[in-house]
Structures are given as C-alpha cells and as structure tokens.
Design a protein around this motif. Structure first.
Motif, PDB file in Angstrom:
ATOM      1  N   ASP A  12     -10.906 -12.253 -33.628  1.00  0.00           N
ATOM      2  CA  ASP A  12     -11.535 -12.182 -32.943  1.00  0.00           C
ATOM      3  C   ASP A  12     -13.060 -12.222 -32.210  1.00  0.00           C
ATOM      4  OD1 ASP A  12      -8.320 -12.880 -32.136  1.00  0.00           O
ATOM      5  OD2 ASP A  12      -8.647 -10.023 -32.149  1.00  0.00           O
ATOM      6  N   LEU A  16     -15.417 -14.801 -30.280  1.00  0.00           N
ATOM      7  CA  LEU A  16     -15.986 -14.969 -28.414  1.00  0.00           C
ATOM      8  C   LEU A  16     -16.986 -14.867 -28.873  1.00  0.00           C
ATOM      9  CD1 LEU A  16     -16.446 -13.150 -26.059  1.00  0.00           C
ATOM     10  CD2 LEU A  16     -16.685 -11.172 -27.450  1.00  0.00           C
ATOM     11  N   LEU A  97     -12.239  -5.995 -26.760  1.00  0.00           N
ATOM     12  CA  LEU A  97     -11.927  -7.254 -26.968  1.00  0.00           C
ATOM     13  C   LEU A  97     -10.521  -6.455 -27.553  1.00  0.00           C
ATOM     14  CD1 LEU A  97     -10.922  -9.383 -26.711  1.00  0.00           C
ATOM     15  CD2 LEU A  97     -12.921 -10.713 -28.778  1.00  0.00           C
ATOM     16  N   VAL A 233     -10.547 -13.806 -25.102  1.00  0.00           N
ATOM     17  CA  VAL A 233     -11.925 -14.181 -24.903  1.00  0.00           C
ATOM     18  C   VAL A 233     -12.817 -15.215 -23.462  1.00  0.00           C
ATOM     19  CG1 VAL A 233     -13.945 -16.283 -26.018  1.00  0.00           C
ATOM     20  CG2 VAL A 233     -12.347 -14.586 -27.655  1.00  0.00           C
ATOM     21  N   LEU A 246     -12.165 -20.632 -23.386  1.00  0.00           N
ATOM     22  CA  LEU A 246     -12.251 -20.581 -25.128  1.00  0.00           C
ATOM     23  C   LEU A 246     -12.364 -22.075 -24.833  1.00  0.00           C
ATOM     24  CD1 LEU A 246     -12.664 -19.170 -27.619  1.00  0.00           C
ATOM     25  CD2 LEU A 246     -10.130 -18.587 -27.201  1.00  0.00           C
TER      26      LEU A 246
END
Length: 248
Positions: A12, A16, A97, A233, A246
């Motif tokens: 993740d 990002l 996150l 994100v 995204l």
C-alpha cells in the motif's frame, strides 16, 4: 508548502508513493531496514530506524516535514506508537494508511490466537508439515517444536543459521492463488501459521488454505494507537490536498 514523510514498507505504501510522485508532491519514503534489497520507489528514499520518538521528532524538524503518513505493516505497532508521539511532540499532522484485516469466509478453518507464542502452543505434538508465513523476525519460538517440517518464505535469504531445520523459499510477493495451491500441494503442507495482515497481496495463501481444507493458525493484530486512519490511497491524497484519484 507540503512535504510528506511516508513510513512505508508495504504494498500500500508503494502505491501511495507512486500516486504522490504522479501528483508532483514533495515527499520522502522511509524503509525500516528489515529488507536488504527493498523495492525501488519513485521518491527520495531513506532506509533504517530513526532512533525512537526523539529521533523521529528530530528528523521531522530537520527535514521540514509537514505531514506524516504511517503506511507501515499492521504488526509494526512500535513504529506506529513512535509516530503518534513524535507527531504530537512536533505538532505534525499524522494519518495512517491501514488495510482492513481479513475476516472469516465460509469454509475457513481458523484458530485465532493473540501472538506467536500462542501459535507455537497450538501446533500439534505429532509431526506435521507447517508453512510459517510470518516473517523471519518471528520464527525463533518455533524451535520449541522441532519435530515439524517447516517451510519458510522470505524476501531475503537468512543472514544467520536458523534455530531449527526448515526449507526456505526466497521470493517476493504478491503471490497468486494458483501458485500457493501448487506450493502447498507439492510440499504436503498440513498447517499454516499466518499473521492477519489484511489486503490482497498476501491473501492468496489464506484462500488456498480454504480450498485445501487446511487449518490456519491466525495471529491477531497487535493493539495500535488511536490516530486518524483510512484504507485507501485516494483518501490519503485528499488529506494532502489533492483531488487526484489512484491511477489518474
């Protein structure tokens, strides 16, 4: 002017970093240093610890960080606590996150336990073929049950001899369902020990275990400090003041 610090090391966090780079955002990506050859990032990168709360606070001040994003592994509770304390000390906005944990699906045979020591205790006394999908820093307690045939999977080869006999697979995910099924069948795996990391990148082993009817000793996440947290994100980008989504 915004300058973000990403506490990373997860898939993740990499997503990002890519989105922040596309947006032209000033940011630094930080790896904890557990992996010897971490994946390249499209942002300036640092590797290694900060030296606790005070070290992280000093870094935030020295690098003029305006926003901190905790995108560390769900089991990196100490780093999350340090981030909360350092951001409180420096008055720096913080967001996490954090992907949602896995939940049971029909057919899952989970034994949910609180920590690694409990996982060792749950394993049977009779010899079994065990896939330890928990990371190299957590495997030492399993030396207490050397009768089992262990399969381990690491991003890097072990730097020091293991405390028990094991077959080590060196590979970097994400892993596919077909690949996990083939690996488990070929090795005759009968038990799986996993941490409830959540997300899609590591889920294939859990789905494979369900399809094969294998028991999974599922280690619950540690308690992490209260802080603002999101699961996407896109939400992080909105928090940073960007309207981009995204992949846009």
């Amino acid at each position: 002017m915004t300058r973000a610090l990403i506490l990373g090391g997860t898939a993740d966090a990499s997503l990002l970093a890519a989105e922040i780079a596309r947006a032209g955002q000033d940011a630094i990506y930080s790896y904890g240093g557990r992996t010897r050859a971490p994946a390249d990032q499209p942002l300036p990168t640092r590797i290694g610890g900060f030296g606790g709360v005070s070290g992280l606070a000093d870094y935030i001040r020295r690098e003029a960080i305006t926003h901190v994003i905790d995108a560390t592994h769900p089991f990196a509770a100490e780093m999350s606590r340090n981030a909360v304390d350092a951001c409180a000390e420096t008055g720096t906005p913080l967001i996490a996150l954090e992907r949602a944990p896995w939940t049971r699906a029909p057919g899952d045979n989970w034994i949910e336990i609180p920590d690694v020591n409990a996982a060792v205790a749950v394993l049977p006394e009779a010899p079994a073929k065990v896939f330890l999908a928990i990371g190299r820093q957590h495997i030492a307690p399993f030396a207490a049950k050397p009768q089992h045939t262990y399969t381990l999977r690491f991003v890097d080869p072990p730097e020091t001899p293991l405390l028990f006999s094991a077959d080590v697979i060196v590979s970097r995910g994400p892993f596919t369902l077909d690949g996990e099924l083939e690996m488990m069948r070929r090795r005759g795996i009968t038990w799986i020990v996993a941490r409830n990391s959540g997300g899609d990148g590591a889920r294939a082993k859990i789905d494979a275990a369900r399809m094969l009817g294998l028991p999974v000793i599922m280690i619950s996440r540690p308690r992490r400090p209260e802080r603002l947290r999101v699961e996407s994100v896109a939400e992080i980008m909105q928090w940073l003041g960007h309207r981009t989504c995204l992949g846009a």
